[in-house]
Write an enzyme that holds these catalytic residues in place. Structure first.
Site, mmCIF file in Angstrom:
data_model
loop_
_atom_site.group_PDB
_atom_site.id
_atom_site.type_symbol
_atom_site.label_atom_id
_atom_site.label_comp_id
_atom_site.label_asym_id
_atom_site.label_seq_id
_atom_site.Cartn_x
_atom_site.Cartn_y
_atom_site.Cartn_z
ATOM 1 N N CYS A 160 60.981 44.484 54.749
ATOM 2 C CA CYS A 160 61.673 43.606 53.801
ATOM 3 C C CYS A 160 61.231 42.154 53.900
ATOM 4 C CB CYS A 160 63.181 43.701 54.013
ATOM 5 S SG CYS A 160 63.778 45.391 54.078
ATOM 6 N N HIS A 301 69.259 36.844 53.435
ATOM 7 C CA HIS A 301 68.760 38.211 53.269
ATOM 8 C C HIS A 301 69.908 39.092 52.781
ATOM 9 C CE1 HIS A 301 66.012 41.475 53.682
ATOM 10 N NE2 HIS A 301 66.674 42.071 54.658
ATOM 11 N N GLU A 312 72.670 37.909 60.812
ATOM 12 C CA GLU A 312 72.174 36.780 60.027
ATOM 13 C C GLU A 312 73.102 35.583 60.136
ATOM 14 O OE1 GLU A 312 70.131 35.844 55.732
ATOM 15 O OE2 GLU A 312 71.346 37.666 55.928
ATOM 16 N N LYS A 333 71.115 39.611 46.736
ATOM 17 C CA LYS A 333 71.160 41.074 46.648
ATOM 18 C C LYS A 333 72.505 41.575 46.145
ATOM 19 C CE LYS A 333 67.674 41.896 50.223
ATOM 20 N NZ LYS A 333 67.355 40.472 50.459
ATOM 21 N N HIS A 338 68.511 45.454 46.628
ATOM 22 C CA HIS A 338 67.517 45.201 47.668
ATOM 23 C C HIS A 338 66.178 45.817 47.270
ATOM 24 C CE1 HIS A 338 65.546 44.418 51.258
ATOM 25 N NE2 HIS A 338 66.291 45.050 52.149
ATOM 26 N N PHE A 397 63.058 46.017 58.765
ATOM 27 C CA PHE A 397 62.960 47.032 59.799
ATOM 28 C C PHE A 397 61.755 46.718 60.698
ATOM 29 C CE2 PHE A 397 65.118 50.725 57.275
ATOM 30 C CZ PHE A 397 66.335 50.125 57.483
#
Length: 409
Positions: A160, A301, A312, A333, A338, A397
């Protein structure tokens, strides 16, 4: 001797294909209004994931000849369309010097089709061009051939964080003098059943029913239940100040700094303390030659997974200290879902327009903030604000962390 002044890197063009629309203005209208653009997915398998951000009404024949449409896959077509729009928006008449593209999965859907054909009909019935339709680098190659880009053409895959890293690569190329004009982009098209099923098995996708699509993506909300998958593509034109002035280009904003890091912690989960993500933000600010107090807006994010949102929040607090309480935070998002490898550039379009419009977009569906996510996440309603500097951050990830600092034009 003092170091020579660094070349300024300006954003002079934007192109978009998103579930919120095919222009930057359509994307901005949805973000600014906090109007979710996700919808029900049409799946032929009873997956627990029922909603997603689909680019509807996209016709690749508007951008590619019929023969090319047959030879290419959806992720290639989406990136190509966004790149052509960015070129037109920037009024480019010469080939850019470089192209950097981020994608997480490339043609994952094509891989599934090839395997199905192999098992059902044998290898001789497989698509002869199947390999070229699935390789992640082929989307960038398609754009490079059309525009005649003979400099670096690179595809980055850091989950991502992929296209956020692409922005950083483009920033360095222009700032260091490798090229006067570069394209940076991101693309993802992973709404096929095998990919979605794989994510379902990891228990990271929202399981809200189709009729609740608009309220499914809920970053920082105590009732969030996972991310909402989306597809899309976006491309930015980055240009040296000298080149932009010579061409009389429209300037959307400036790329001030960028940095990347890795948690080195877990294949899926972020470090709970946000330490490496915070360091990455700090390195991006140092690259921009700014103090944390100079930042007005964080484009988070914000995946709406319990672990990400809390980590975060911890990272922002570590990176900004007491200033974290004065920052405006927004989670795009919540509106567009996403788009994995595309999200960095796609969401950066929203950041640049927030800087232009002096407006903080809201985080949609944030009705009941998680007590552990206790920053000003702009719940439900946006607001005018004198935003001059913004940070776009994305985490992927594998522990990938990436951050870019933008300044107003």
């Amino acid at each position: 001797m003092p170091a020579p002044p660094r070349r300024r890197v300006l954003v002079t063009g934007m192109g978009v294909e998103s579930c919120a629309g095919g222009t930057p203005d359509e994307l901005w209208d949805a973000l600014a209004a906090g109007r979710p653009a996700v919808s029900a997915l049409e799946l032929d398998e009873p997956l627990p994931c029922r909603v997603g951000g689909v680019v509807r009404g996209f016709d690749p024949r508007e951008h590619l000849p019929a023969a090319q449409v047959r030879r290419t896959s959806r992720f290639q077509q989406l990136l190509f369309a966004a790149a052509m729009k960015a070129r037109e928006d920037a009024r480019l008449r010469t080939a850019p010097g470089a192209l950097y593209v981020g994608t997480g999965g490339g043609g994952l859907d094509e891989t599934a089709r090839l395997v199905t054909t192999l098992r059902e009909s044998g290898w001789t019935r497989m698509n002869r061009l199947g390999l070229l339709r699935l390789l992640p680098d082929q989307a960038a190659g398609l754009v490079a051939r059309e525009l005649g880009i003979t400099g670096p053409v690179q595809t980055l895959s850091t989950a991502c964080a992929s296209s956020t890293d692409a922005i950083g690569a483009g920033l360095r190329a222009v700032r260091d003098g490798t090229a006067d004009i570069v394209l940076v982009g991101g693309v993802e098209s992973w709404l096929d059943v095998p990919a979605l099923a794989s994510f379902c098995l990891l228990d990271v996708l929202s399981q809200r029913p189709a009729e609740e699509a608009a309220s499914a993506s809920r970053p920082f909300d105590r009732d969030r239940d996972g991310m909402v998958p989306a597809e899309g593509a976006a491309v930015l034109v980055l240009e040296s100040e000298r080149s932009a002035l010579r061409r009389g280009a429209t300037v959307y904003g400036e790329v001030l700094g960028a940095a990347s890091g890795c948690d080195a912690h877990h294949p899926l989960a972020p470090r709970p303390d946000g330490a490496v993500a915070a360091r990455t933000i700090g390195l991006a600010l140092a690259d921009a030659r700014l103090e944390p107090a100079a930042v007005d807006l964080i484009s988070a994010h914000g995946t709406a997974t319990p672990l990400n949102d809390r980590a975060e929040t911890a990272a922002i607090k570590r990176a900004f200290g007491a200033h974290a309480r004065r920052l405006a935070v927004t989670a795009p998002k919540s509106v567009i879902g996403h788009a994995c490898g595309a999200c960095g550039v796609l969401e950066s379009v929203g950041v640049l327009l927030a800087l232009r419009e002096k407006y903080v977009p809201p985080t949609a569906n944030l009705h009941h903030p998680d007590p552990a996510c206790d920053l000003d996440c702009t719940p439900l309603v946006g607001r005018p604000a004198p935003v001059r500097v913004a940070v776009k951050q994305n985490f992927g990830f594998g522990g990938h962390n990436s951050a870019v600092v933008f300044g107003a034009a």
